[in-house]
Scaffold this active site. Structure first.
Site, PDB file in Angstrom:
ATOM      1  N   GLU A 151      -5.044   3.804 -24.364  1.00 62.23           N
ATOM      2  CA  GLU A 151      -4.248   2.637 -23.969  1.00 62.23           C
ATOM      3  C   GLU A 151      -3.881   1.881 -25.248  1.00 62.23           C
ATOM      4  O   GLU A 151      -4.760   1.567 -26.051  1.00 62.23           O
ATOM      5  CB  GLU A 151      -5.053   1.723 -23.042  1.00 62.23           C
ATOM      6  CG  GLU A 151      -5.306   2.350 -21.682  1.00 62.23           C
ATOM      7  CD  GLU A 151      -6.191   1.479 -20.795  1.00 62.23           C
ATOM      8  OE1 GLU A 151      -5.821   1.274 -19.629  1.00 62.23           O
ATOM      9  OE2 GLU A 151      -7.244   1.022 -21.249  1.00 62.23           O
ATOM     10  N   HIS A 196      -7.382   1.671 -27.086  1.00 60.90           N
ATOM     11  CA  HIS A 196      -8.555   1.891 -26.235  1.00 60.90           C
ATOM     12  C   HIS A 196      -8.695   3.373 -25.880  1.00 60.90           C
ATOM     13  O   HIS A 196      -7.891   3.912 -25.123  1.00 60.90           O
ATOM     14  CB  HIS A 196      -8.444   1.026 -24.960  1.00 60.90           C
ATOM     15  CG  HIS A 196      -9.661   1.111 -24.106  1.00 60.90           C
ATOM     16  ND1 HIS A 196      -9.621   1.109 -22.738  1.00 60.90           N
ATOM     17  CD2 HIS A 196     -10.973   1.235 -24.437  1.00 60.90           C
ATOM     18  CE1 HIS A 196     -10.848   1.207 -22.270  1.00 60.90           C
ATOM     19  NE2 HIS A 196     -11.684   1.284 -23.277  1.00 60.90           N
ATOM     20  N   ASN A 209      -9.837   0.397 -16.929  1.00 59.79           N
ATOM     21  CA  ASN A 209     -11.083  -0.276 -16.535  1.00 59.79           C
ATOM     22  C   ASN A 209     -10.863  -1.282 -15.414  1.00 59.79           C
ATOM     23  O   ASN A 209     -11.769  -1.559 -14.632  1.00 59.79           O
ATOM     24  CB  ASN A 209     -11.739  -0.946 -17.739  1.00 59.79           C
ATOM     25  CG  ASN A 209     -12.530   0.055 -18.554  1.00 59.79           C
ATOM     26  OD1 ASN A 209     -12.807   1.150 -18.091  1.00 59.79           O
ATOM     27  ND2 ASN A 209     -12.876  -0.311 -19.764  1.00 59.79           N
ATOM     28  N   SER A 214     -13.221  -2.595 -24.640  1.00 57.07           N
ATOM     29  CA  SER A 214     -12.977  -2.145 -23.269  1.00 57.07           C
ATOM     30  C   SER A 214     -12.498  -3.295 -22.400  1.00 57.07           C
ATOM     31  O   SER A 214     -11.921  -3.074 -21.352  1.00 57.07           O
ATOM     32  CB  SER A 214     -14.272  -1.655 -22.624  1.00 57.07           C
ATOM     33  OG  SER A 214     -15.041  -0.949 -23.501  1.00 57.07           O
TER      34      SER A 214
HETATM   35  N1  CAA Z   1     -18.099  15.090 -27.096  1.00 57.37           N
HETATM   36  C1  CAA Z   1     -17.247  16.079 -27.415  1.00 57.37           C
HETATM   37  N2  CAA Z   1     -16.886  17.055 -26.569  1.00 57.37           N
HETATM   38  C2  CAA Z   1     -17.448  17.035 -25.366  1.00 57.37           C
HETATM   39  C3  CAA Z   1     -18.357  16.047 -24.955  1.00 57.37           C
HETATM   40  C4  CAA Z   1     -18.687  15.040 -25.896  1.00 57.37           C
HETATM   41  N3  CAA Z   1     -19.516  14.054 -25.613  1.00 57.37           N
HETATM   42  N4  CAA Z   1     -18.714  16.291 -23.691  1.00 57.37           N
HETATM   43  C5  CAA Z   1     -18.058  17.403 -23.302  1.00 57.37           C
HETATM   44  N5  CAA Z   1     -17.293  17.837 -24.310  1.00 57.37           N
HETATM   45  C6  CAA Z   1     -16.417  18.985 -24.295  1.00 57.37           C
HETATM   46  C7  CAA Z   1     -17.240  20.221 -24.268  1.00 57.37           C
HETATM   47  O1  CAA Z   1     -17.459  20.681 -25.603  1.00 57.37           O
HETATM   48  C8  CAA Z   1     -16.377  21.191 -23.478  1.00 57.37           C
HETATM   49  O2  CAA Z   1     -15.456  21.825 -24.304  1.00 57.37           O
HETATM   50  P1  CAA Z   1     -15.505  23.437 -24.344  1.00 57.37           P
HETATM   51  O3  CAA Z   1     -15.437  23.896 -22.918  1.00 57.37           O
HETATM   52  O4  CAA Z   1     -14.313  23.811 -25.142  1.00 57.37           O
HETATM   53  O5  CAA Z   1     -16.800  23.731 -24.976  1.00 57.37           O
HETATM   54  C9  CAA Z   1     -15.535  20.290 -22.557  1.00 57.37           C
HETATM   55  O6  CAA Z   1     -15.648  18.968 -23.074  1.00 57.37           O
HETATM   56  C10 CAA Z   1     -16.042  20.328 -21.155  1.00 57.37           C
HETATM   57  O7  CAA Z   1     -17.408  19.992 -21.198  1.00 57.37           O
HETATM   58  P2  CAA Z   1     -18.504  20.617 -20.264  1.00 57.37           P
HETATM   59  O8  CAA Z   1     -18.117  22.012 -19.846  1.00 57.37           O
HETATM   60  O9  CAA Z   1     -19.831  20.442 -20.914  1.00 57.37           O
HETATM   61  O10 CAA Z   1     -18.557  19.643 -19.017  1.00 57.37           O
HETATM   62  P3  CAA Z   1     -17.433  19.207 -17.993  1.00 57.37           P
HETATM   63  O11 CAA Z   1     -16.472  20.294 -17.710  1.00 57.37           O
HETATM   64  O12 CAA Z   1     -18.165  18.580 -16.880  1.00 57.37           O
HETATM   65  O13 CAA Z   1     -16.665  18.081 -18.764  1.00 57.37           O
HETATM   66  C11 CAA Z   1     -16.419  15.780 -19.188  1.00 57.37           C
HETATM   67  C12 CAA Z   1     -17.343  16.984 -19.308  1.00 57.37           C
HETATM   68  C13 CAA Z   1     -15.170  16.013 -20.021  1.00 57.37           C
HETATM   69  C14 CAA Z   1     -17.182  14.598 -19.763  1.00 57.37           C
HETATM   70  C15 CAA Z   1     -16.029  15.600 -17.669  1.00 57.37           C
HETATM   71  O14 CAA Z   1     -17.198  15.554 -16.903  1.00 57.37           O
HETATM   72  C16 CAA Z   1     -15.226  14.356 -17.409  1.00 57.37           C
HETATM   73  O15 CAA Z   1     -14.039  14.313 -17.629  1.00 57.37           O
HETATM   74  N6  CAA Z   1     -15.916  13.279 -16.927  1.00 57.37           N
HETATM   75  C17 CAA Z   1     -15.288  12.010 -16.685  1.00 57.37           C
HETATM   76  C18 CAA Z   1     -15.242  11.248 -17.982  1.00 57.37           C
HETATM   77  C19 CAA Z   1     -14.581   9.913 -17.835  1.00 57.37           C
HETATM   78  O16 CAA Z   1     -14.149   9.496 -16.777  1.00 57.37           O
HETATM   79  N7  CAA Z   1     -14.509   9.201 -18.971  1.00 57.37           N
HETATM   80  C20 CAA Z   1     -13.978   7.862 -18.996  1.00 57.37           C
HETATM   81  C21 CAA Z   1     -15.106   6.905 -18.919  1.00 57.37           C
HETATM   82  S1  CAA Z   1     -14.520   5.248 -18.890  1.00 57.37           S
HETATM   83  C22 CAA Z   1     -14.273   4.857 -20.482  1.00 57.37           C
HETATM   84  O17 CAA Z   1     -14.577   5.564 -21.403  1.00 57.37           O
HETATM   85  C23 CAA Z   1     -13.621   3.552 -20.722  1.00 57.37           C
HETATM   86  C24 CAA Z   1     -14.491   2.433 -21.034  1.00 57.37           C
HETATM   87  O18 CAA Z   1     -14.044   1.539 -21.732  1.00 57.37           O
HETATM   88  C25 CAA Z   1     -15.818   2.263 -20.430  1.00 57.37           C
END
Ligand code: CAA
Length: 319
Positions: A154, A142, A192, A121
């Protein structure tokens, strides 16, 4: 010209590694997933099986297709099983010494024309590339959490990366149905670099009493249409990971806005790492779905503030 890849090696079956392995298998690649011991490997594979079962339940995947995806993933605790991989992606602990030790072993075993990628990251890609005998065939790939859902990858070119290795990695990401963006080897890359100071600033805003945890999260969900508030997101990324990225970025840029706030440091010292440890800015204990506590909190708040019966709560926070 990009190389054709058939088998992908994934090092680490944790938060990111299991998702990266699943996405590759769902895209038709054979996957060798390596972990340090059988118990950790079983945990990662268990998560993949759970996600596949959910996809079948939701009729996004047929049972035979899910079985095929699962069958394409071979778990192992031995580096030797990676020998024939055309691409190896590491997603182990965010520690340079551990990554270098791992690459030295893997480099000896994997076929010489394979491309190596790090899912770091924040660490410099060149520091890992230079420790291998194939610095030209080394890139950053990434992914974002959850890798199965987030569209972006990325693709990071470091100073030694050849055009061919970059194209191979870029085409690989696209073959997985991801949106690939090219990023330079600068700490935090694109996302990030922007997202980490935002989460850190949300923690500082809370420290300074600007708003409660729930109000800060609600503010960004309802006021900027973010799918999660910044403190829920920090819990989701992992507070230990966030603090580690902050340390690397403050060293790289020398700017205070990248430094870990006191609250974050204390929570990490206390072992409160967010969702993965059961406690962070929210409490995830019990057997509830991981977002339930944050959701319930935000739903309650939106519902109490919506005079016409919580339309916003339903739209923003699906049950
Ligand atoms: N693994 C697999 N699938 C997942 C999951 C997981 N951990 N979490 C959610 N899903 C899937 C669910 O199965 C669901 O699919 P279906 O509707 O087909 O069943 C879909 O994603 C939507 O999930 P939910 O309805 O449970 O919840 P939501 O609509 O709130 O979505 C989320 C969940 C996709 C995580 C959404 O909240 C989101 O986009 N959050 C922001 C995530 C983000 O910003 N990530 C980047 C973080 S930074 C990073 O990763 C970089 C780093 O280096 C630190």
């Amino acid at each position: 010209m990009a190389q054709q890849i058939k088998t992908v090696g994934v090092l680490g079956a944790g938060l990111m590694g299991h998702g990266i392995a699943q996405v590759a298998a769902q895209s038709g690649y054979d996957v060798v997933l390596r972990e340090v011991d059988e118990a950790t490997l079983a945990k990662g594979i268990g998560k993949i099986e759970k996600q596949l079962a959910r996809a079948v339940e939701k009729q996004r995947l047929s049972q035979p297709d899910a079985d095929e995806v699962r069958a394409r993933i071979n778990g192992t605790v031995h580096y030797r099983d990676l020998a024939d991989c055309g691409l190896v992606i590491e997603a182990i602990t965010e520690s340079l010494p551990l990554k270098l030790e791992m690459w030295r072993e893997v480099d000896e075993i994997v076929k010489p024309d394979a491309v190596f990628a790090t899912n770091t990251s924040s660490l410099a890609v060149i520091d890992q590339a230079a420790a291998t005998g194939r610095p030209g065939q080394f890139v950053g790939l990434h992914y974002f959490n959850p890798a199965q859902v987030m569209k972006l990858v990325e693709v990071v070119r470091c100073v030694t990366t050849t055009d061919e290795a970059f194209e191979t990695a870029y085409e690989f990401a696209r073959s997985e149905g991801k949106l690939a963006v090219a990023a330079k080897d600068k700490a935090g890359f694109i996302v990030n670099r922007l997202l980490v100071p935002y989460m850190l600033d949300a923690i500082r805003a809370h420290e300074q009493g600007v708003g409660s945890i729930e109000d800060i999260d609600t503010g960004m969900m309802a006021g900027a249409s973010h799918p999660m508030g910044p403190l829920t997101l920090a819990d989701f990324v992992g507070l230990d990971t966030l603090a580690a990225i902050a340390d690397v970025m403050v060293d790289a840029y020398g700017e205070e806005r990248f430094s870990a706030p006191e609250t974050l440091k204390k929570m990490v010292s206390a072992g409160d790492f967010g969702r993965k440890s059961g406690k962070g800015f929210y409490d995830y204990s019990g057997d509830k779905m991981y977002l339930d506590f944050a959701r319930q909190a935000v739903t309650r708040l939106l519902a109490t503030q919506e005079p016409d019966g919580g339309f916003a709560a339903q739209a923003l926070v699906p049950a």
